[in-house]
Write an enzyme that holds these catalytic residues in place. Structure first.
Site, PDB file in Angstrom:
ATOM      1  N   GLY A 154      -7.156 -18.071  -7.660  1.00  0.00           N
ATOM      2  CA  GLY A 154      -7.741 -16.809  -7.224  1.00  0.00           C
ATOM      3  C   GLY A 154      -8.551 -17.019  -5.947  1.00  0.00           C
ATOM      4  N   ASP A 190       0.806  -1.235   0.000  1.00  0.00           N
ATOM      5  CA  ASP A 190       0.000   0.000   0.000  1.00  0.00           C
ATOM      6  C   ASP A 190       0.835   1.279   0.000  1.00  0.00           C
ATOM      7  OD1 ASP A 190      -2.591  -1.142  -0.041  1.00  0.00           O
ATOM      8  OD2 ASP A 190      -2.399  -1.654   2.077  1.00  0.00           O
ATOM      9  N   ASP A 221      -5.816  -4.422  -6.125  1.00  0.00           N
ATOM     10  CA  ASP A 221      -5.661  -3.057  -5.604  1.00  0.00           C
ATOM     11  C   ASP A 221      -4.252  -2.511  -5.892  1.00  0.00           C
ATOM     12  OD1 ASP A 221      -7.221  -4.952  -4.220  1.00  0.00           O
ATOM     13  OD2 ASP A 221      -7.533  -3.653  -2.510  1.00  0.00           O
ATOM     14  N   THR A 225     -10.660 -14.616  -2.689  1.00  0.00           N
ATOM     15  CA  THR A 225     -11.034 -13.256  -2.297  1.00  0.00           C
ATOM     16  C   THR A 225     -10.638 -12.991  -0.850  1.00  0.00           C
ATOM     17  OG1 THR A 225     -12.740 -11.585  -2.534  1.00  0.00           O
ATOM     18  CG2 THR A 225     -13.377 -13.604  -1.357  1.00  0.00           C
ATOM     19  N   ARG A 280     -15.391  -3.045  -5.534  1.00  0.00           N
ATOM     20  CA  ARG A 280     -14.227  -2.160  -5.452  1.00  0.00           C
ATOM     21  C   ARG A 280     -13.020  -2.771  -6.165  1.00  0.00           C
ATOM     22  NH1 ARG A 280     -14.557  -1.043  -0.484  1.00  0.00           N
ATOM     23  NH2 ARG A 280     -12.684  -1.819   0.546  1.00  0.00           N
ATOM     24  N   TRP A 335     -10.789  -0.908  -8.797  1.00  0.00           N
ATOM     25  CA  TRP A 335      -9.314  -0.789  -8.767  1.00  0.00           C
ATOM     26  C   TRP A 335      -8.754  -1.258 -10.111  1.00  0.00           C
ATOM     27  CZ3 TRP A 335      -8.598   2.516  -5.313  1.00  0.00           C
ATOM     28  CH2 TRP A 335      -8.887   2.368  -3.959  1.00  0.00           C
TER      29      TRP A 335
HETATM   30  N1  GLY Z   1      -7.171  -1.645  -0.799  1.00  0.00           N
HETATM   31  C1  GLY Z   1      -8.005  -2.135   0.211  1.00  0.00           C
HETATM   32  C2  GLY Z   1      -9.436  -1.877  -0.013  1.00  0.00           C
HETATM   33  O1  GLY Z   1      -9.839  -1.461  -1.104  1.00  0.00           O
HETATM   34  O2  GLY Z   1     -10.191  -2.086   0.927  1.00  0.00           O
END
Ligand code: GLY
Length: 390
Positions: A221, A103, A163, A223, A235, A239
Site C-alpha cells: 500500500g 475516473d 476512489d 499513498t 477522503r 470513498w
Molecule cells: N479521486 C481523486 C480525489 O479524490 O482527489
C-alpha cells in the site's frame, strides 16, 4: 470521537435542510450564469472557479450538480445546460481525450447516465456505454483489478486506488442496460481484490495498492494524496464508505454490509470536535492543518446510501450520522451567497504535499467540484426519495 460523544451533536433539521437546498440551487443558478455551457476547473481559487476544458477527472460533477438542481426545481435551464455537456462528453469519449484513467465513472455517471435516467436520451445512453467499454479495457486479468491511472503497459502504474469503487456503478449500469454480464463480472472482481488489500485490520484504508505485474500478486500500500502510506487519508476513507455501500447495493454480499459499518465507524471515531475532518486522520484537534469538507460530504452520501438496506436500528444510526455531518457542513462550510463564492462547499482540500506522498499543494481551503456535488447530493437525499446516478 466516541460514539456517545458523536451522538450528542445535533442533526440537520427540516427547516435548515430546506433553506440549505434553496441556497444551493441559488448558487447553481449563479454559477450557470457565469459559466453557461462551459466547465469549471477542479477547484476554486480564492473561492471562485475558473473555466476549464472537458479534459479533467472532475468534469462530471458540475454536470451532476446541474441534474440535481433540475430534479429539485424543475427549471429547464439546468437541464438544457446539462444536456449540452453530454455532447461534449460524447466528443471526449470518441476522441479519447484524457480517458486513460479509471475516473470514467466519476465522469460519465453523473453526466450521461443521469441524462439517460432523467430524460431517456439515447445519445447519452450510447455515450455512457462507450465510457463503460473504455473502463473495462483497464481490467487486468492477472491482478483482477481496474488500473487507476496511466498507460496499461507501464509496470509503474500497475495499481488500484480506493476512489475507484465509485467508478464501478458505471459498469453495473452497463450490464443492466445491455444484458451483457461482462461489465458486472469485472466490477465484482475489482471490488473483491480492492477490499481485500485496501482495508487494514483497524478498518482504515490505504489510498493505493501496487501489484506485481508479472504474477498479479499484491505488493504494498502506498499513498498519493494522504499524509503517508500508513495514514488514513480522510477522503480515501470516505470513498471507501460510499464505495462499499454501492458495492453492497449491486452485489448484496453480506460481507460488504459488515465492512461498511467498520469503515464508516472508523471515520466517525476519528472526527475532530467540530465534525469537519482534517484532510488526513493523522491530524487531530489542535492541529493547524486544513480540513477537507468534501470528505464529510462523500461519507454522508455513503451512509445515506447504505441506510436504505440496513435493519431499522442501524439505518437510523447512519441516517442520524449523515444528518450530523451535513449539519456541521451547513453550519461551517456551506457557501452563504454569490458574494462569497460560486461554489457550494468551502474548506476542501484537493492535494497537500508531505515528505511522504507524491502530490503537490493545490486546492487547499477551497471549494472543489466533488465537494460541491456530494454536498448537494446529500441535501437531495435527505429531502426526497432519490434515484441515484451511481
Ligand atoms: N479521486 C481523486 C480525489 O479524490 O482527489
Amino acid at each position: 470521537m466516541k460514539r456517545e460523544e458523536f451522538l450528542k451533536y445535533p442533526e440537520l433539521g427540516e427547516k435548515q435542510l430546506y433553506e440549505a437546498l434553496e441556497r444551493a440551487w441559488g448558487q447553481t443558478r449563479f454559477a450557470l450564469e457565469r459559466f453557461g455551457t462551459d466547465f469549471k476547473h477542479i477547484f476554486s481559487t480564492n473561492q471562485f472557479y475558473t473555466k476549464a476544458e472537458n479534459n479533467q477527472w472532475t468534469n462530471g460533477f458540475w454536470t451532476g450538480e446541474l441534474w440535481l438542481a433540475y430534479e429539485c426545481t424543475g427549471d429547464p435551464c439546468f437541464r438544457d445546460a446539462a444536456m449540452a455537456h453530454t455532447v461534449s462528453f460524447r466528443e471526449r469519449a470518441e476522441r479519447r481525450i484524457e480517458t486513460d484513467t479509471h475516473d470514467l465513472g466519476f465522469l460519465y455517471s453523473p453526466s450521461c447516465v443521469a441524462a439517460y435516467k432523467l430524460t431517456g436520451d439515447k445519445n447519452a445512453r450510447e455515450t455512457a456505454l462507450l465510457a463503460a467499454d473504455m473502463l473495462l479495457e483497464r481490467f487486468h486479468e492477472k491482478g483482477q483489478f481496474l488500473q487507476a491511472w496511466g498507460s496499461l503497459d507501464d509496470p509503474g502504474n500497475y495499481r488500484l486506488i480506493i476512489d475507484c469503487l465509485l467508478n464501478l456503478p458505471l459498469l453495473y449500469w452497463a450490464s443492466a442496460e445491455t444484458g451483457d454480464d461482462k461489465y458486472r463480472e469485472k466490477a465484482q472482481a475489482h471490488v473483491r481484490t480492492a477490499l481485500e488489500v485496501l482495508i487494514r485490520p483497524d478498518y482504515s484504508a490505504y489510498h493505493t495498492f501496487y501489484f506485481d505485474p508479472e504474477t498479479g500478486a499484491p505488493l504494498r500500500g502506498v499513498t498519493h494524496q494522504g499524509y503517508s502510506a500508513d495514514s488514513a487519508w480522510a477522503r480515501g476513507q470516505a470513498w471507501g464508505i460510499y464505495g462499499i455501500a454501492l458495492s453492497y447495493r449491486y452485489t448484496r454480499d453480506p460481507a460488504y454490509e459488515a465492512l461498511f459499518e467498520y469503515v464508516a465507524d472508523y471515520f466517525i471515531e476519528h472526527l475532530p470536535e467540530n465534525l469537519i475532518p482534517y484532510w488526513d486522520f493523522v491530524f487531530t484537534d489542535g492541529s493547524s492543518e486544513p480540513r477537507d469538507s468534501s470528505a464529510s460530504a462523500v461519507a454522508a452520501c455513503g451512509m445515506l446510501e447504505m441506510a436504505r438496506f440496513l435493519p431499522k436500528e442501524k439505518a437510523d444510526f447512519y441516517v442520524g450520522a449523515a444528518k450530523r455531518l451535513m449539519k456541521a457542513l451547513c453550519d461551517q462550510c456551506a457557501v452563504r451567497g454569490p458574494e462569497e463564492s460560486d461554489g457550494q462547499l468551502l474548506h476542501g482540500v484537493y492535494g497537500r504535499k508531505t515528505p511522504y506522498n507524491d502530490c503537490i499543494d493545490h486546492g487547499i481551503d477551497e471549494c472543489n467540484l466533488w465537494g460541491d456535488y456530494y454536498y448537494a447530493e446529500g441535501l437531495v437525499r435527505l429531502s426526497r426519495e432519490w434515484n441515484p446516478y451511481w
